[in-house]
Design a protein around this motif. Structure first.
Motif, short mmCIF file in Angstrom:
data_model
loop_
_atom_site.label_atom_id
_atom_site.label_comp_id
_atom_site.label_asym_id
_atom_site.label_seq_id
_atom_site.Cartn_x
_atom_site.Cartn_y
_atom_site.Cartn_z
N GLY A 1 34.70 30.66 29.92
CA GLY A 1 34.75 31.27 31.24
C GLY A 1 34.48 32.76 31.17
O GLY A 1 34.38 33.35 30.09
N PRO A 2 34.37 33.41 32.33
CA PRO A 2 34.07 34.84 32.36
C PRO A 2 35.23 35.66 31.83
O PRO A 2 36.37 35.19 31.76
N ASP A 3 34.93 36.89 31.43
CA ASP A 3 35.97 37.78 30.90
C ASP A 3 36.87 38.32 32.00
O ASP A 3 37.92 38.90 31.71
N MET A 4 36.47 38.17 33.25
CA MET A 4 37.29 38.66 34.35
C MET A 4 37.19 37.70 35.54
O MET A 4 36.22 36.96 35.67
N SER A 5 38.22 37.72 36.36
CA SER A 5 38.22 36.92 37.58
C SER A 5 37.45 37.66 38.67
O SER A 5 37.08 38.83 38.51
N LEU A 6 37.25 36.97 39.79
CA LEU A 6 36.55 37.60 40.90
C LEU A 6 37.34 38.80 41.41
O LEU A 6 36.77 39.86 41.71
N GLY A 7 38.65 38.67 41.51
CA GLY A 7 39.48 39.79 41.95
C GLY A 7 39.42 40.95 40.98
O GLY A 7 39.35 42.13 41.40
N GLU A 8 39.46 40.66 39.69
CA GLU A 8 39.36 41.72 38.69
C GLU A 8 38.01 42.40 38.74
O GLU A 8 37.91 43.62 38.57
N ALA A 9 36.96 41.62 38.98
CA ALA A 9 35.62 42.20 39.07
C ALA A 9 35.52 43.16 40.25
O ALA A 9 34.92 44.24 40.14
N GLU A 10 36.11 42.77 41.38
CA GLU A 10 36.06 43.65 42.55
C GLU A 10 36.81 44.95 42.29
O GLU A 10 36.32 46.04 42.61
N TYR A 11 37.98 44.85 41.69
CA TYR A 11 38.76 46.06 41.38
C TYR A 11 38.00 46.94 40.38
O TYR A 11 37.92 48.17 40.54
N THR A 12 37.43 46.31 39.35
CA THR A 12 36.71 47.06 38.33
C THR A 12 35.51 47.79 38.91
O THR A 12 35.22 48.93 38.54
#
Length: 271
Positions: A148-159
């Motif tokens: 799976g990806p290294d980050m979730s969708l929420g984490e990607a948005e915050y990042t």
């Protein structure tokens, strides 16, 4: 939209889900190039698809429509996935190692994989023949299994929100330490980059959060592109070049990961 491969992944995913028409996919691709050709990357693929082999023949000029046939056939098996790849030096995650597709995708810095993980499938890579012609090369590949990806969708948005500030700080630092001064206004250059990205539309079906991530990633990419190419920020020594790369590379890596998470969510690969 960052690349022809991202455009095709999003719009093909929407088309296969029944929320976009084939003409919508073709229109989105034509925003990249007025002429599209398609060819096989090797004789085996040429024989399987009845496409010309790029090593000996020019790609067919029948437009982007043959791409839809290739995609539909590749996505026909149960469990088939449509996956964008955005490889970069030192990061070849998700590529079928040791294949012509992997080598060409690294050169192009983009591509698509279509099929069931762990089984034979199809790869697509766009390459510019000239300013008006985009050739799509088709490969026969074994689709790798990926985590799976290294980050979730929420984490990607915050990042991505954090990366806007970090990219602006990087641009300021590079201009502050540069020896020369360019005449161009970086803000205008950033707006020009954003205008180029905004020419490419998203499917109406794309989740709002995924769209926000992609829009913010484009904003960060525009800032970083100016930081890389603005004459005032050009490194003047080997140590300056190393500093330049170490400052910008982590941000480019973060953008790439966030784009992959957003595109794969929108194209239905992730929950």
């Amino acid at each position: 939209m960052c690349s022809p491969s991202a455009t095709l992944t999003l719009w093909a995913g929407s088309w296969l889900a029944g929320t976009s028409a084939p003409d919508d996919v073709l229109e989105a691709l034509h925003a990249w190039a007025s002429r599209h050709t398609i060819a096989a990357g090797d004789p085996v693929t040429g024989g399987r698809t009845d496409l010309p082999w790029t090593s000996h023949e020019a790609g067919t000029g029948s437009g982007a429509m043959p791409l839809l046939k290739v995609i539909r056939e590749a996505m026909a098996p149960a469990g088939a996935q449509l996956r964008l790849v955005l490889p970069a030096p030192g990061d070849v995650r998700g590529l079928p190692v040791g294949t012509a597709f992997a080598a060409d995708a690294i050169d192009a810095e983009e591509g698509l994989l279509l099929g069931v993980p762990g089984q034979p499938g199809t790869g697509l890579i766009p390459q510019w023949d000239d300013d008006e012609t985009l050739q799509w090369t088709v490969y026969s590949v074994d689709i790798p299994r990926v985590d799976g990806p290294d980050m979730s969708l929420g984490e990607a948005e915050y990042t991505m929100r954090e990366s806007v500030r970090d990219a602006a700080d990087a641009l300021m630092r590079l201009h502050t330490t540069a020896l020369g001064a360019g005449d161009a206004d970086p803000r205008e250059q950033i707006e020009d980059q954003l205008a180029a990205y905004s020419r490419h539309a998203y499917p109406d079906s794309i989740p709002l959060r995924a769209k926000r991530i992609l829009d913010t990633a484009d904003h960060v990419a525009a800032i970083l592109t100016v930081a890389q190419h603005e004459p005032a920020s050009s490194p003047t020594s080997a140590s300056a070049l190393d500093s330049h790369e170490s400052l910008l590379r982590p941000l480019w890596n973060t953008i790439r990961e966030a784009r992959l998470v957003a595109v794969h969510t929108a194209s239905g690969r992730l929950d």
